[in-house]
Design an enzyme around this catalytic site. Sequence first.
Site, PDB file in Angstrom:
ATOM      1  N   SER A 165      34.296  49.043  37.346  1.00 14.80           N
ATOM      2  CA  SER A 165      35.024  48.276  38.345  1.00 14.80           C
ATOM      3  C   SER A 165      34.792  46.795  38.103  1.00 14.80           C
ATOM      4  O   SER A 165      33.769  46.403  37.542  1.00 14.80           O
ATOM      5  CB  SER A 165      34.499  48.626  39.735  1.00 14.80           C
ATOM      6  OG  SER A 165      33.138  48.237  39.803  1.00 14.80           O
ATOM      7  N   LYS A 166      35.761  46.008  38.571  1.00 16.98           N
ATOM      8  CA  LYS A 166      35.634  44.585  38.260  1.00 16.98           C
ATOM      9  C   LYS A 166      34.561  43.905  39.098  1.00 16.98           C
ATOM     10  O   LYS A 166      34.225  42.764  38.846  1.00 16.98           O
ATOM     11  CB  LYS A 166      36.984  43.870  38.344  1.00 16.98           C
ATOM     12  CG  LYS A 166      37.668  43.817  39.669  1.00 16.98           C
ATOM     13  CD  LYS A 166      38.960  42.993  39.498  1.00 16.98           C
ATOM     14  CE  LYS A 166      39.799  43.076  40.743  1.00 16.98           C
ATOM     15  NZ  LYS A 166      41.149  42.601  40.577  1.00 16.98           N
ATOM     16  N   ARG A 167      34.029  44.616  40.062  1.00 14.37           N
ATOM     17  CA  ARG A 167      32.889  44.061  40.795  1.00 14.37           C
ATOM     18  C   ARG A 167      31.651  43.998  39.914  1.00 14.37           C
ATOM     19  O   ARG A 167      30.771  43.188  40.103  1.00 14.37           O
ATOM     20  CB  ARG A 167      32.564  44.965  41.993  1.00 14.37           C
ATOM     21  CG  ARG A 167      33.184  44.498  43.281  1.00 14.37           C
ATOM     22  CD  ARG A 167      32.638  45.305  44.428  1.00 14.37           C
ATOM     23  NE  ARG A 167      31.221  45.047  44.615  1.00 14.37           N
ATOM     24  CZ  ARG A 167      30.395  45.848  45.290  1.00 14.37           C
ATOM     25  NH1 ARG A 167      30.844  46.950  45.817  1.00 14.37           N
ATOM     26  NH2 ARG A 167      29.132  45.534  45.439  1.00 14.37           N
TER      27      ARG A 167
END
Length: 480
Positions: free
Chosen positions: A255-257
């Site tokens: 995930s881009k987190r």
Amino acid sequence: MSVRVRIAPSPTGDPHVGTAYIALLNYCFAKSQGGSFILRVEDTDQGRCTPESKQAIMDCMRWLGLEYDEGPDIGGEHGPYEQSQRVEAGIYKKYSDQLVEQGDAYPCFCSSEDLTTMREAQRAAGEPIMYDRRCRDLSKEEAQARIDAGDSHVIRMKTPLEGEHSYPDRLRKNPVVKQWVDVDDQVLLKADGWPTYHLAAVVDDHLMGITHVIRAEEWLNSLPKHTWLNKQLGFEVPEYIHVGLLRNADKSKISKRKNPTNVLWYRDQGYLPGALLNFLCLLGHSHPEERDQFDLEEMVRIFDLSRLSVAGPVFDMDKLKFLQGLWFRDLSPEQMCAVIHQSLDYRMDELLPLVAERMITGGDFCNQADIFYADDVRWQMQDVIPKGWDANQTRKALDTTVKSLRKLIKKGKLEWTAADIEKGIKDIAEKNDWKPKQYYMTLRVAATGRKDSPPLFESLEAIGQLKVFKRIEALLPKIR
Ligand code: GLU
């Protein structure tokens, strides 16, 4: 029969490393078999797809050197390669009609309110969330009468209700088994006449002569629907092969987190496409001689579909940086120079307006823009703690900022753009009654290491969410 494979991304955002990974595997398989690699854009979800995203996918493939043999911008014998254009050409409707005609699909008149109520009731009862099939057994006459009366409806699949679907995915020891009763009566054609992914993908794979569908295991759930659709439509079923999803270090789905997931981010940061491909290849496929560094040609040479990993490879940035270092240091001075120019060029339009005001020579760009490139920054503690605040107050403000922004991002209320960041931060300041003068100063120093950075919100956007959070979190324990 010659091998034909495809990637079929939906252009709904930035080109994702997961897409690049699947593209690489498909490319290597096709080329190792003397076959073709096709790019098909699945843009039937018109509300979410954008032309920019479609362009970015093509740019990404070109940058990586994963040249497709057929695709939206180069055409091919089986075009068009964008599903929206195929809808306009009337390609899908007849297959949906055929399924209804055969009794393998049915019109469903449930409204979105009906479906919401149904889901809520299922949730409350702890039942699986799926269509309860209430329109499945309407008589042909009744359904036709409602269609003639102009009732809005979709077309759903009428998959079997008994027995199981078993599929021998060649990467898995045991066949993939699913009970038919757990398979949803999937919508095939929406009320506006557009196909859903399931119908469009199966029809297109057939019409485009796709022999193998290599995709991520998140599609395993759709497998029974796809094999069944193929069979009922009288198509030869392509071989479906599901590979492990890329994972964050904590094993959650990438995930881009937790990782930069936009391929073009790597390009813009100055990563080499060869290094990124090398890294992606090693995620799913080891080198038979345990070598670390090898190029695309070599990947094609060693590629063995049955050796692909299903184990959910971890996207390890340190490993990528290690490989990137090997690749970069192998370049001749001339090549390095070209790469440096190129990576400066990619971000020049974005960064120069931010720093120009502080420059008096061309070389000043390096001093001023280093905050956007550096992995880590250093801080002078006297700059971090603004006048009028103490260490506790500063730590609290920075900690709260990261937590609150993360929450907003998670809820989909904040895109990492200067305008959204400004709004988010202003709200935090107001809620806590923090004076912008001190609060913004501590944020600026924490994120950039400097008291005199370019405009705060634009800088935060350009530095990127991951780096901003990482820098602030690295600083927190040091504030005493
Ligand atoms: N359009 C799907 C996606 O966005 C393609 C899935 C498949 O390969 O069948 O990933």
